[in-house]
Design an enzyme around this catalytic site. Structure first.
Site, short mmCIF file in Angstrom:
data_model
loop_
_atom_site.label_atom_id
_atom_site.label_comp_id
_atom_site.label_asym_id
_atom_site.label_seq_id
_atom_site.Cartn_x
_atom_site.Cartn_y
_atom_site.Cartn_z
N ASP A 185 36.66 10.23 -22.47
CA ASP A 185 37.45 10.20 -21.17
C ASP A 185 37.72 8.64 -20.84
O ASP A 185 36.91 7.61 -21.01
CB ASP A 185 36.35 10.76 -19.77
CG ASP A 185 36.29 12.12 -19.89
OD1 ASP A 185 36.75 12.91 -21.01
OD2 ASP A 185 35.73 12.67 -19.05
N HIS A 198 33.34 11.08 -28.90
CA HIS A 198 33.66 12.48 -29.81
C HIS A 198 34.87 12.19 -30.75
O HIS A 198 35.38 11.27 -30.88
CB HIS A 198 33.98 13.68 -29.11
CG HIS A 198 33.10 14.09 -27.89
ND1 HIS A 198 32.28 15.21 -28.26
CD2 HIS A 198 32.37 13.52 -27.11
CE1 HIS A 198 31.59 15.40 -27.17
NE2 HIS A 198 31.45 14.47 -26.46
N SER A 202 32.22 1.08 -21.89
CA SER A 202 32.75 0.00 -22.58
C SER A 202 34.35 0.46 -22.94
O SER A 202 34.83 1.12 -22.33
CB SER A 202 31.91 -0.53 -23.76
OG SER A 202 32.67 -1.46 -24.51
#
Length: 270
Positions: free
Chosen positions: A82, A136, A239
């Site tokens: 995200d 992911h 980050s």
């Protein structure tokens, strides 16, 4: 600010913040701290896998998983996290754009003298505090190696990106190489100030450990198969992720400045 931060022990400070964030608190105090954090940063707590009173520390909540089914995996190349796509483009003369007017090189980012990504494509995704912080796989394929590249831990916020040349290549980072049926992808997880560490899901490695200043690369003796959307790593605080694709391998469809979700389709293979 740059001149002041030069003298701050950024890695040690970040390690301390991470250790404090991992302290297991009494349930009532943990709930108070997590609720305050979620309110300040407008975290979508309804997406968390567990009720807030089940998290025993701020780090435990920060690295939370999501409820099953909230991030369906699209086709082709998907977003690994995200966040917001801050920049994307073509790798020309070995350089990537940090922001308009500031470049850095693939060789600096990956710590290599030569690169197979010339003429390829790259994109940068920034994760802010309220985001989901697990990383992911953007593709279905095999994890074939990972590389630890030591460095400082400068912030990677808007100010830093605009004022510190090559900040992503200066910071501590972990590069994960994946191979697909007919191509490869390198995912670079970039550490930042107050990021406690980056931990891998397929190995015991954890970054930003005291005394660890020597980089290394591990080639897996048996590649690890992963589906698109399969978990690779976790940011223990937030980050940036950078994706590198070889030339003529993908066509990206996402637009700079757009918020994207993990698993969302961002391109297709050629």
């Amino acid at each position: 600010m740059h001149s002041v931060l030069r003298f701050v022990p950024k890695n040690f400070l970040s390690w301390c913040v991470g250790e404090i964030a991992r302290v297991k608190l009494p349930q009532a105090l943990a709930l108070l701290v997590i609720t305050a954090f979620a309110k300040k940063y407008r975290v979508r707590v309804e997406e968390a896998e567990l009720p807030l009173n089940c998290y025993h520390s701020l780090a435990h909540f920060f690295s939370r998983r999501l409820k099953a089914g909230l991030r369906p995996v699209g086709s082709g190349v998907v977003s690994p996290v995200d966040g917001v796509c801050t920049v994307r483009g073509k790798i020309e003369n070995g350089t990537l754009l940090q922001i308009k007017g500031i470049n850095y090189t693939v060789q600096e980012l990956l710590g290599e003298e030569r690169s197979n990504y010339e003429g390829g494509t790259y994109l940068t995704i920034y994760l802010s505090p309220p985001d989901y912080h697990r990383i992911h796989s953007p593709v279905a394929g095999n994890v074939v190696s990972y590389k630890y590249l030591p460095g400082a831990l400068w912030p990677v916020n808007d100010w830093a990106v605009r004022n510190i040349r090559g900040v992503f290549a200066r910071n501590e980072r972990v590069a994960i190489e994946l191979e697909t049926a007919n191509s490869k992808v390198t995912l670079v997880a970039v550490g930042a100030l107050n990021v406690g560490s980056v931990s891998l899901s397929f190995a015991t490695f954890v970054s930003n450990r005291p005394g660890r200043r020597v980089g290394f690369q591990t080639v897996l003796p048996t590649p690890i198969e992963v589906e698109a959307g399969g978990e690779l790593a976790t940011f223990n605080l937030g980050s940036t992720v950078i994706l590198l694709f070889p030339p003529n391998s993908v066509v990206l469809s996402l637009v700079e400045g757009i918020r994207i979700k993990c698993g969302e389709s961002i391109g297709e293979f050629r």
